[in-house]
Design a protein around this motif. Structure first.
Motif, PDB file in Angstrom:
ATOM      1  N   UNK A 299       5.821  13.590   2.071  1.00  0.00           N
ATOM      2  CA  UNK A 299       4.409  13.860   2.346  1.00  0.00           C
ATOM      3  C   UNK A 299       3.845  12.952   3.433  1.00  0.00           C
ATOM      4  N   UNK A 300       4.568  11.896   3.739  1.00  0.00           N
ATOM      5  CA  UNK A 300       4.170  10.940   4.795  1.00  0.00           C
ATOM      6  C   UNK A 300       2.940  10.106   4.465  1.00  0.00           C
ATOM      7  N   UNK A 301       2.498  10.167   3.243  1.00  0.00           N
ATOM      8  CA  UNK A 301       1.306   9.381   2.898  1.00  0.00           C
ATOM      9  C   UNK A 301       1.603   7.888   3.057  1.00  0.00           C
TER      10      UNK A 301
ATOM     11  N   UNK B  21       3.594   6.528   5.138  1.00  0.00           N
ATOM     12  CA  UNK B  21       3.607   6.169   6.557  1.00  0.00           C
ATOM     13  C   UNK B  21       2.186   5.872   7.026  1.00  0.00           C
TER      14      UNK B  21
ATOM     15  N   UNK C 270      11.560  11.501  -2.991  1.00  0.00           N
ATOM     16  CA  UNK C 270      10.557  11.601  -1.922  1.00  0.00           C
ATOM     17  C   UNK C 270      10.330  13.056  -1.527  1.00  0.00           C
ATOM     18  N   UNK C 271       9.076  13.464  -1.515  1.00  0.00           N
ATOM     19  CA  UNK C 271       8.756  14.843  -1.132  1.00  0.00           C
ATOM     20  C   UNK C 271       8.415  14.950   0.357  1.00  0.00           C
TER      21      UNK C 271
ATOM     22  N   UNK D  84      -0.157   4.766   5.082  1.00  0.00           N
ATOM     23  CA  UNK D  84      -0.712   3.617   4.365  1.00  0.00           C
ATOM     24  C   UNK D  84      -0.127   2.288   4.831  1.00  0.00           C
TER      25      UNK D  84
ATOM     26  N   UNK E  89       0.819  -1.217   0.000  1.00  0.00           N
ATOM     27  CA  UNK E  89       0.000   0.000   0.000  1.00  0.00           C
ATOM     28  C   UNK E  89       0.850   1.263   0.000  1.00  0.00           C
TER      29      UNK E  89
ATOM     30  N   UNK F  78       3.531   1.820  -1.655  1.00  0.00           N
ATOM     31  CA  UNK F  78       3.897   2.126  -3.045  1.00  0.00           C
ATOM     32  C   UNK F  78       2.682   2.665  -3.797  1.00  0.00           C
ATOM     33  N   UNK F  79       1.553   2.062  -3.497  1.00  0.00           N
ATOM     34  CA  UNK F  79       0.321   2.484  -4.175  1.00  0.00           C
ATOM     35  C   UNK F  79       0.034   3.969  -3.945  1.00  0.00           C
ATOM     36  N   UNK F  80       0.236   4.443  -2.746  1.00  0.00           N
ATOM     37  CA  UNK F  80      -0.193   5.813  -2.436  1.00  0.00           C
ATOM     38  C   UNK F  80       0.860   6.876  -2.722  1.00  0.00           C
ATOM     39  N   UNK F  81       2.106   6.489  -2.885  1.00  0.00           N
ATOM     40  CA  UNK F  81       3.156   7.512  -3.038  1.00  0.00           C
ATOM     41  C   UNK F  81       2.873   8.395  -4.257  1.00  0.00           C
ATOM     42  N   UNK F  82       2.702   9.699  -4.059  1.00  0.00           N
ATOM     43  CA  UNK F  82       2.273  10.545  -5.171  1.00  0.00           C
ATOM     44  C   UNK F  82       3.309  10.705  -6.269  1.00  0.00           C
ATOM     45  N   UNK F  83       4.583  10.567  -5.930  1.00  0.00           N
ATOM     46  CA  UNK F  83       5.608  10.806  -6.939  1.00  0.00           C
ATOM     47  C   UNK F  83       6.320   9.534  -7.391  1.00  0.00           C
ATOM     48  N   UNK F  84       5.905   8.405  -6.859  1.00  0.00           N
ATOM     49  CA  UNK F  84       6.578   7.164  -7.237  1.00  0.00           C
ATOM     50  C   UNK F  84       7.946   7.017  -6.608  1.00  0.00           C
TER      51      UNK F  84
ATOM     52  N   UNK G  88      -1.307   5.459  -9.445  1.00  0.00           N
ATOM     53  CA  UNK G  88      -2.121   4.732  -8.468  1.00  0.00           C
ATOM     54  C   UNK G  88      -2.327   5.543  -7.191  1.00  0.00           C
ATOM     55  N   UNK G  89      -1.733   6.705  -7.124  1.00  0.00           N
ATOM     56  CA  UNK G  89      -1.812   7.478  -5.890  1.00  0.00           C
ATOM     57  C   UNK G  89      -2.916   8.517  -5.943  1.00  0.00           C
TER      58      UNK G  89
END
Ligand code: SF4
Ligand code: SF4
Lengths: 299, 397
Positions: A207-209, A211, A204-205, A213, A179, A181-187, B102-103
């Motif tokens: 964003x903690x998303x 963390x 990595x920006x 997920x 999950x 990897x799925x949510x990371x906005x920038x890959x 996917x994000x």
């Protein structure tokens, strides 16, 4: 999908790839990611300004440090990537086995991990830690992990009688369906073909998303770099044929590491000899850290 | 940069039960509470404006332009908290260059740009165009040129062109409604799609977010409308105020029902996490959830508005009741955001313990910056009101 895109870009960008690559994964190096980024900057300095391609390419370098030869071909197959020491991700599938009945809670693995991977020593940042479970007569479970068990555990007495007690080492499960990897906005978080999930520190920006997920609390934001961090199965070691530091130091061989798809691998034997469980099975993340003798109280 | 970790040590004493060692610090703080709060106001204000254009609720006409400008003012400020919370704001453009498909978060920029560019700015421009041209004709100096520029130097205000504007506004509003739903439903999805977090993970999340957004937007417009009319020493349009209060009431009923549904669903299903969530709600979230969100922000205003509508009370008193209710609703909705964002991080994903949140005062993620970001849209709005007066009598006949 993202990764393939990145890899292609990298391969097509000849300028990045004509020189003989240095051994990216230095034997003294404890953090592959950092070594990569140095490469990155050197190889892609002008390129960075060169629009998206290079941005993509730099990420590819991050992921596949110093590919050998791939750049010479016209349209190489991204699956044929080879890392510095002749390591080909697609030839491997890594997994870890943990035998809970063998763990004595000494915490040497957690300590070794911090040294090996330059993890901040403060008690808020862990790539791996050990939990102690004490199940009381009344059914209640008392769980703790002071400083991730680096200093092992105190023998503090509980009022109630303990009926079961055991230690559970935890780490990133290198999920098959991660999950994070799925949510990371920038890959910036990505899964390598060998199954290991890595973070590209340059991308990595913060964003903690990821963390949020991760269901296992396996990630943290590095207080200095302000980027996401997690266990990499000691990627810099495994590409050289070494086992992760935690596995290496475990005095009871409670941790086992190896190939998931090679018959001779210790992990295959481990899976054959034990009853196996994974954490939070219902979330369908498909962990690749397998526990033998997993108790129902462990989450 | 000096890592600042000493404040985390004091949190050790606040932990109850067992949490994973990486979970001590909350990673989404006050700024991320503000972000859905602001976008909610945007969506709500816009949907109020749509009631006038699409559903032809004539009584609300005095608030139409105000709502559009309010939506714009808050939309301009909405990305700031997101940006400020990033560990590396300077790299944020990567979200546009190499978005991970996917994000959900990667879509933010696109949803935002669409809503700002294709919906809000266009609608405002078309609605104001005729007035801009006419104002510019009458004015002198800076204002003339400002209005001329804002009209993009168009001059055609013949009937046909104006009719076209009107029709186009309607089309945009119709596109705008799903877009506003998207903008805020999307924010709900950001949370609702995190399966690791049982407090967030729910299909209802986007819908609950949406209706709470509508509630907060209408409440905000009620407040702004009353303050602005008082400041301009005009009389509050009775029909308009009554309609605002009614719509706020209806939206609150839906919002309330959805929240109750969500609540019942959780209790009925009683999943693994129920114990820790119950501990959370009855402990660390009691004041912000039960007292502020539910009682002060929902039940009291609902009863007050219902009372004011049912019983014959003087309009002057009604005005006060509505105004105070709308203020309470704002507090309530802010707590809703708080309870989602902060509440969702207070319990451990081991479901065995709770951590704590200590708000910082200074610093990028502290109280001061957050307050500044919350006040900023009001300044932007004041400026917009100056440049594009939304009052009915400013319209050209
Ligand atoms: S355990 Fe967490 S960090 Fe590791 S791959 Fe799974 S979701 Fe990602
Ligand atoms: S913190 Fe970094 S790795 Fe994690 S989701 Fe954000 S950008 Fe991706």
């Amino acid at each position: 999908m993202m990764n393939n895109k990145i890899i292609n870009n990298k391969i097509n960008n000849k300028s990045l790839n004509t020189e003989k690559p240095e051994p990216i994964i230095d034997s003294a190096g404890c953090d592959s990611v950092r070594y990569d980024s140095e490469h990155n900057d050197a190889g892609c300095d002008a390129g960075r300004r060169n629009f998206v391609n290079c941005a993509l390419a730099s990420s590819a370098l991050m992921m596949v440090p110093g590919m050998l030869g791939a750049g010479e071909e016209e349209k190489p197959d991204p699956n044929e990537l080879v890392l510095g020491d002749g390591y080909r991700p697609k030839d491997h599938k890594w997994g870890m086995g943990i035998d809970i009945s063998k763990c004595i809670g000494c915490g040497r693995c957690a300590d070794a991990c911090k040294s090996e991977n330059d993890v901040p020593r403060e008690p808020f940042y862990f790539r791996t830690w050990v939990e102690r479970y004490r199940i009381l007569e009344n059914g209640e479970a008392v769980v703790d992990s002071p400083n991730g068990a680096i200093d092992s555990f105190d023998e503090d007495k509980l009022d109630e009688r303990i009926i079961r007690s055991f230690f559970v080492p935890k780490l990133c499960n290198q999920c098959e369906h991660p999950p994070c990897v799925q949510v990371c906005p920038v890959g910036a978080s990505y899964r390598v073909e060998d199954g290991v999930v890595l973070v590209d520190r340059d991308y990595c920006v913060g964003c903690s998303y990821c963390l949020q997920a991760c269901p296992y609390g396996a990630r943290f934001l590095h207080p200095e770099t302000r980027t996401a961090e997690k266990c990499t199965f000691c990627y810099h070691r495994i590409v050289k044929g070494l086992v992760p530091a935690c596995v290496e130091v475990c005095p009871t061989q409670a941790r086992i590491f190896g190939e998931m798809e090679k018959k001779s691998s210790p992990i295959i034997r481990f899976m054959r000899m034990n009853n196996i469980g994974v954490l939070k099975h219902s979330l369908n993340t498909e962990p690749k850290v397998f526990y033998a003798n997993l108790d129902k109280e462990v989450r | 940069m000096e890592p600042t970790t000493h404040h985390l040590y004091s949190l050790f004493h606040e932990i109850s039960g067992y949490i994973y060692p990486n979970e001590i610090e909350l990673h989404w703080k006050l700024l991320i509470v503000i972000y859905p709060y602001l976008t909610g106001l945007v969506a709500g204000a816009f949907i109020l404006a749509s009631l006038v254009k699409v559903f032809n609720v004539q009584q609300l006409k005095p608030t139409y332009r105000m709502s559009l400008l309010t939506a714009l003012a808050f939309l301009i400020a909405a990305p700031l908290p997101l940006l400020a919370h990033l560990g590396h704001p300077e790299k944020s453009y990567e979200i546009f260059l190499t978005p991970n498909t996917t994000s959900a978060m990667a879509m933010f920029g696109f949803v935002y740009a669409w809503y700002l560019g294709a919906v809000l700015l266009l609608e405002i421009w078309l609605d104001y165009r005729r007035d801009l041209v006419l104002w510019a004709r009458k004015e002198k100096g800076v204002k003339k040129w400002l209005h001329k520029a804002l009209s993009l130097f168009s001059v055609d205000i013949y009937d046909k062109a104006v009719r076209f504007d009107k029709k186009f506004v309607k089309i945009i509003t119709i596109i705008g409604i799903p877009s506003a739903f998207l903008l805020h439903g999307y924010v709900g999805f950001l949370f609702g799609s995190i399966k690791a977090n049982p407090w967030w993970s729910s299909v209802l999340m986007p819908i609950v977010f949406l209706f709470s957004a509508i509630v907060s937007g209408i409440a905000l417009m009620l407040i702004i409308y009353m303050i602005v009319t008082m400041m301009k020493e005009r009389t509050v349009d009775r029909a308009c105020l009554e309609k605002l209060a009614s719509f706020m009431f209806y939206a609150m009923i839906v919002d309330f029902s959805l929240e109750i549904l969500d609540f019942m669903h959780r209790i009925y299903e009683s999943e693994e996490s129920i114990k820790i969530l119950a501990e959370l709600v009855s402990g660390k979230l009691f004041v912000s959830l039960i007292v502020i969100q539910l009682l002060i922000g929902m039940i009291i205003p609902l009863m007050a508005i219902a009372g004011a509508k049912l019983f014959k009370i003087p309009f002057e008193l009604k005005k006060i009741v509505y105004f105070v209710s709308a203020l309470l609703v704002q507090f309530g909705i802010f707590s809703t955001r708080w309870n989602v964002v902060i509440g969702g991080q207070l319990f451990s994903k081991s479901f065995r313990g709770l951590t704590a949140y200590k708000m910082e005062f200074l610093g990028l993620e502290g109280l001061m910056v957050s307050l500044a970001i919350m006040i900023l849209p009001l300044f932007i709005l004041w400026f917009l009101f100056k440049v594009l007066p939304p009052w009915d009598d400013a319209r050209n006949p």
